[in-house]
Motif scaffolding. Sequence first.
Motif, PDB file in Angstrom:
ATOM      1  N   TYR A 120       0.840  -1.211   0.000  1.00 60.19           N
ATOM      2  CA  TYR A 120       0.000   0.000   0.000  1.00 60.19           C
ATOM      3  C   TYR A 120       0.868   1.250   0.000  1.00 60.19           C
ATOM      4  CZ  TYR A 120      -3.242   3.581   1.662  1.00 60.19           C
ATOM      5  OH  TYR A 120      -3.983   4.732   1.788  1.00 60.19           O
ATOM      6  N   ASP A 121       1.975   1.218   0.742  1.00 63.84           N
ATOM      7  CA  ASP A 121       2.907   2.349   0.766  1.00 63.84           C
ATOM      8  C   ASP A 121       3.457   2.630  -0.627  1.00 63.84           C
ATOM      9  OD1 ASP A 121       4.951   4.205   2.037  1.00 63.84           O
ATOM     10  OD2 ASP A 121       6.271   2.693   1.153  1.00 63.84           O
ATOM     11  N   ARG A 122       3.835   1.585  -1.367  1.00 69.16           N
ATOM     12  CA  ARG A 122       4.335   1.760  -2.726  1.00 69.16           C
ATOM     13  C   ARG A 122       3.231   2.286  -3.651  1.00 69.16           C
ATOM     14  NH1 ARG A 122       8.320   3.483  -3.157  1.00 69.16           N
ATOM     15  NH2 ARG A 122       7.741   4.078  -1.052  1.00 69.16           N
ATOM     16  N   TYR A 218      -0.568  -3.481  -6.894  1.00 75.93           N
ATOM     17  CA  TYR A 218       0.352  -3.511  -8.027  1.00 75.93           C
ATOM     18  C   TYR A 218      -0.354  -3.391  -9.372  1.00 75.93           C
ATOM     19  CZ  TYR A 218       4.649  -4.022  -5.478  1.00 75.93           C
ATOM     20  OH  TYR A 218       5.737  -3.761  -4.687  1.00 75.93           O
ATOM     21  N   ILE A 219      -1.601  -3.757  -9.431  1.00 75.69           N
ATOM     22  CA  ILE A 219      -2.365  -3.494 -10.662  1.00 75.69           C
ATOM     23  C   ILE A 219      -2.455  -1.991 -10.891  1.00 75.69           C
ATOM     24  CG2 ILE A 219      -4.680  -3.586 -11.692  1.00 75.69           C
ATOM     25  CD1 ILE A 219      -4.972  -6.364 -10.413  1.00 75.69           C
ATOM     26  N   ILE A 222       1.226  -0.623 -11.702  1.00 77.92           N
ATOM     27  CA  ILE A 222       1.648  -0.890 -13.077  1.00 77.92           C
ATOM     28  C   ILE A 222       0.889   0.001 -14.063  1.00 77.92           C
ATOM     29  CG2 ILE A 222       1.666  -2.636 -14.906  1.00 77.92           C
ATOM     30  CD1 ILE A 222       2.151  -4.731 -12.696  1.00 77.92           C
ATOM     31  N   SER A 223      -0.407   0.166 -13.816  1.00 79.38           N
ATOM     32  CA  SER A 223      -1.209   1.037 -14.674  1.00 79.38           C
ATOM     33  C   SER A 223      -0.683   2.465 -14.655  1.00 79.38           C
ATOM     34  CB  SER A 223      -2.673   1.003 -14.220  1.00 79.38           C
ATOM     35  OG  SER A 223      -3.457   1.885 -14.984  1.00 79.38           O
ATOM     36  N   ALA A 224      -0.286   2.950 -13.466  1.00 81.29           N
ATOM     37  CA  ALA A 224       0.234   4.311 -13.352  1.00 81.29           C
ATOM     38  C   ALA A 224       1.611   4.436 -13.991  1.00 81.29           C
ATOM     39  CB  ALA A 224       0.300   4.708 -11.874  1.00 81.29           C
ATOM     40  N   ILE A 225       2.462   3.426 -13.783  1.00 84.90           N
ATOM     41  CA  ILE A 225       3.821   3.489 -14.331  1.00 84.90           C
ATOM     42  C   ILE A 225       3.813   3.483 -15.853  1.00 84.90           C
ATOM     43  CG2 ILE A 225       5.959   2.146 -14.559  1.00 84.90           C
ATOM     44  CD1 ILE A 225       5.689   1.353 -11.639  1.00 84.90           C
TER      45      ILE A 225
END
Length: 313
Positions: A120-122, A218-219, A222-225
């Motif tokens: 959650y922090d990431r 992480y979904i 990854i979408s944001a990255i």
Amino acid sequence: MEQGNGTLVTEFVFLGFSSLAGLQRLLFVAFLPLYLFTLGTNAIIVSTIVLDRALHTPMYFFLAVLSCSETCYTFVIVPKMLVDLLAQKKTISFLGCAIQMFTFLFLGCSHSFLLAAMGYDRYVAICNPLRYTVLMGHGVCVGLVAAACACGFTIAQIITSVVFHLPFRASNQLHHFFCDIAPVLTVASHHTYLSQIVIVMLCALVLVIPLSLILVSYIHIISAILQFPSTLGRYKAFSTCASHLIVVTIHYGCASFIYLRLKSNYSSSRDALISVSYTILTPLFNPLIYSLRNKEFKSALRRAAGKTISLPR
């Protein structure tokens, strides 16, 4: 608890390394340096985070808690294992076995939820960077750690109570090197299928719920990255998550293999080998994975080392 003719079962006998009787001293020589190195590495990580103000961020707060958790986890199992490698009589009292099971379950379950908090922090750092300091304030971080510990304590208490309220009238020999769930259940003289289901379901909750939260995080990450305009920006963002992903894979891989099975699928030799990996090797690798891949931490470590060397004698 009563044995055959009303005799109290006062202790269990560990047979985890009985098939390697001629190699036990060699195992002691191999495991002791690894354990001491793990303790030293975690102590360095926690000390560096505490002493360097640049590391007083949520990510490093969670890393310090993780290192403390790893240290306590190994302390519950490894010292006793090392003593038993040199001892002729490898026993543990009934109460001691229950305490050991509760403590390692508490720390292991808390560890699972702590990894979810780190995910959650990431997520907040990458998907909501402008609100990061607000959403991940000190109070929130402490609350997440407290919630992880509360969940771990509750689940460990339930599982330990279910296991040690079973009757133990047959063998008291555990084909393992510590009081894990499956080997203790194996020597119970009678237990219902329902008790197995309850334990497996609780273990599944400990693994599935945190892992689901991590996957959801992480979904979004990854979408944001993927929307970052530069390749360098995407690489830096992915690199901040890589250590966490490696630790999550190792932790949930080993734990799922061991705990998401019924007693009928228990294999003493195979499970003991896997247990060595997550009681000795995983706590050794986790701090190294986080510290060696992190330039910011390595810079802080050099600063801390420099201050220590420059102190007047």
